[in-house]
Write a protein that holds these residues in place. Structure first.
Motif, PDB file in Angstrom:
ATOM      1  N   GLN A 133      34.210  37.956  41.549  1.00  0.00           N
ATOM      2  CA  GLN A 133      35.485  36.773  40.468  1.00  0.00           C
ATOM      3  C   GLN A 133      36.443  36.755  41.817  1.00  0.00           C
ATOM      4  O   GLN A 133      36.875  35.895  41.966  1.00  0.00           O
ATOM      5  N   MET A 170      29.774  35.218  34.687  1.00  0.00           N
ATOM      6  CA  MET A 170      30.690  35.474  35.574  1.00  0.00           C
ATOM      7  C   MET A 170      31.287  34.153  35.790  1.00  0.00           C
ATOM      8  O   MET A 170      32.508  33.088  36.240  1.00  0.00           O
ATOM      9  N   THR A 178      29.954  42.185  39.481  1.00  0.00           N
ATOM     10  CA  THR A 178      30.918  40.396  38.739  1.00  0.00           C
ATOM     11  C   THR A 178      32.097  40.523  39.180  1.00  0.00           C
ATOM     12  O   THR A 178      32.758  39.305  39.480  1.00  0.00           O
ATOM     13  N   VAL A 202      34.830  31.954  35.107  1.00  0.00           N
ATOM     14  CA  VAL A 202      35.682  31.607  36.365  1.00  0.00           C
ATOM     15  C   VAL A 202      36.097  28.962  36.250  1.00  0.00           C
ATOM     16  O   VAL A 202      37.189  28.901  35.879  1.00  0.00           O
ATOM     17  N   HIS A 225      34.522  38.176  31.680  1.00  0.00           N
ATOM     18  CA  HIS A 225      35.358  37.094  31.975  1.00  0.00           C
ATOM     19  C   HIS A 225      36.243  36.453  32.260  1.00  0.00           C
ATOM     20  O   HIS A 225      37.274  36.412  32.795  1.00  0.00           O
TER      21      HIS A 225
END
Length: 296
Positions: free
Chosen positions: A87, A231, A83, A235, A162
């Motif tokens: 990303q 994730m 992940t 973001v 994340h």
């Protein structure tokens, strides 16, 4: 105590071996190949260390925290987590070929880690390892809750992990590494009783996918779909968009870079006489000449 010493020796020996292999790979391979492949394999080999020892929860959490500290200082940019590689792809920081190469390296590293761990257990250096070797073929699932709840737990862990990577990416390593290690250890303690808190698809596939208790589809939903969703949401929340897919901000309005000064506006060009030559000055001079005596 003897079993603990043997396990710790195995852990540090594996770490030293991976560090030596990483330095050798860096010297022999091209920069692109090393960056996308070799260092990922080496870090994944160490990533399985705490799970290979069969320790209790308290010692496992302590080793996990120390492992994360060591990784943060020596990982050389490797993620060991699919992940994280995805990303970087979504952030347009890595190309598609490099991402695929990193994912392949992570899968290969996990398989190599499993082979190394089984070989280590087969030596039966302690009673604990004899038990681990016997239980390896009949392991139980690490998913100890319902599939929807497990997916939510893994997704939430991945989301906060994340988000912390994005938030602290420009922070000095002396602060970023301990904070990230502390966060991951806390999530492992909190979510461990439900899913073991992997939020790492490669690690979960290596440790638990072959165990009985759940189907492959259920494992994939919890340990692959959950972290991937977390994730993407991290973001999206941090950047307001997915840079690889969208140029326009989807969540936050774009503020004007230039601020308009407050107060009385300065006179514009229409209010200011234009000396010597503009169209408006010529017209004004001509009109004034018509009003002078004897001008006509």
């Amino acid at each position: 105590m003897a079993g603990l010493n043997v396990s710790l020796s195995f852990f540090f020996a594996t770490f030293a071996l991976c560090q030596a292999a990483r330095r050798l790979s860096k010297a022999l391979l091209s920069e692109g190949t090393y960056a996308s492949f070799a260092r990922e394999v080496m870090r994944v080999l160490v990533e399985l260390g705490p799970w290979a020892g069969g320790f209790g929860p308290d010692l496992l959490l302590t080793l996990l925290f120390l492992l994360l500290l060591v990784h943060g200082a020596t990982c050389d940019g490797a993620a060991a987590n699919p992940t994280v590689s995805l990303q970087e792809l979504l952030l347009a920081e890595a190309s598609v070929p490099c991402t695929l190469l990193a994912l392949a390296a992570q899968g290969l590293g996990m398989q190599a880690a499993r082979v190394l761990t089984r070989r280590y257990w087969a030596w039966e250096l302690s009673d604990l390892h004899v038990l681990q070797s016997l239980m390896d073929a009949h392991c139980s699932s690490t998913l100890r809750t319902s599939v929807p709840h497990g997916t939510l737990v893994e997704g939430a862990c991945a989301f906060f992990f994340h988000l912390s990577l994005l938030r602290f990416r420009n922070t000095l390593p002396i602060y970023r590494v301990p904070l990230t290690a502390l966060l991951v250890t806390f999530m492992a303690y909190t979510a461990g009783p439900f899913t073991s808190a992997f939020f790492n698809p490669a690690l979960a596939a290596s440790v638990t996918f072959q165990c009985s208790g759940s189907t492959l589809l259920e494992y994939a939903q919890v340990y692959w779909l959950g972290p991937l969703t977390g994730m993407v949401l991290a973001v999206l929340l941090h950047h307001g968009r997915l840079p690889r897919l969208f140029q326009r901000n989807l969540l936050y309005s774009q503020k004007n870079k230039y601020r308009t000064p407050r107060g009385k506006l300065a006179p514009g060009p229409r209010d200011t006489p234009m000396p010597g030559g503009g169209c408006r000055s010529r017209e004004t001079t001509r009109e004034a000449g018509r009003q002078l005596p004897g001008s006509g």
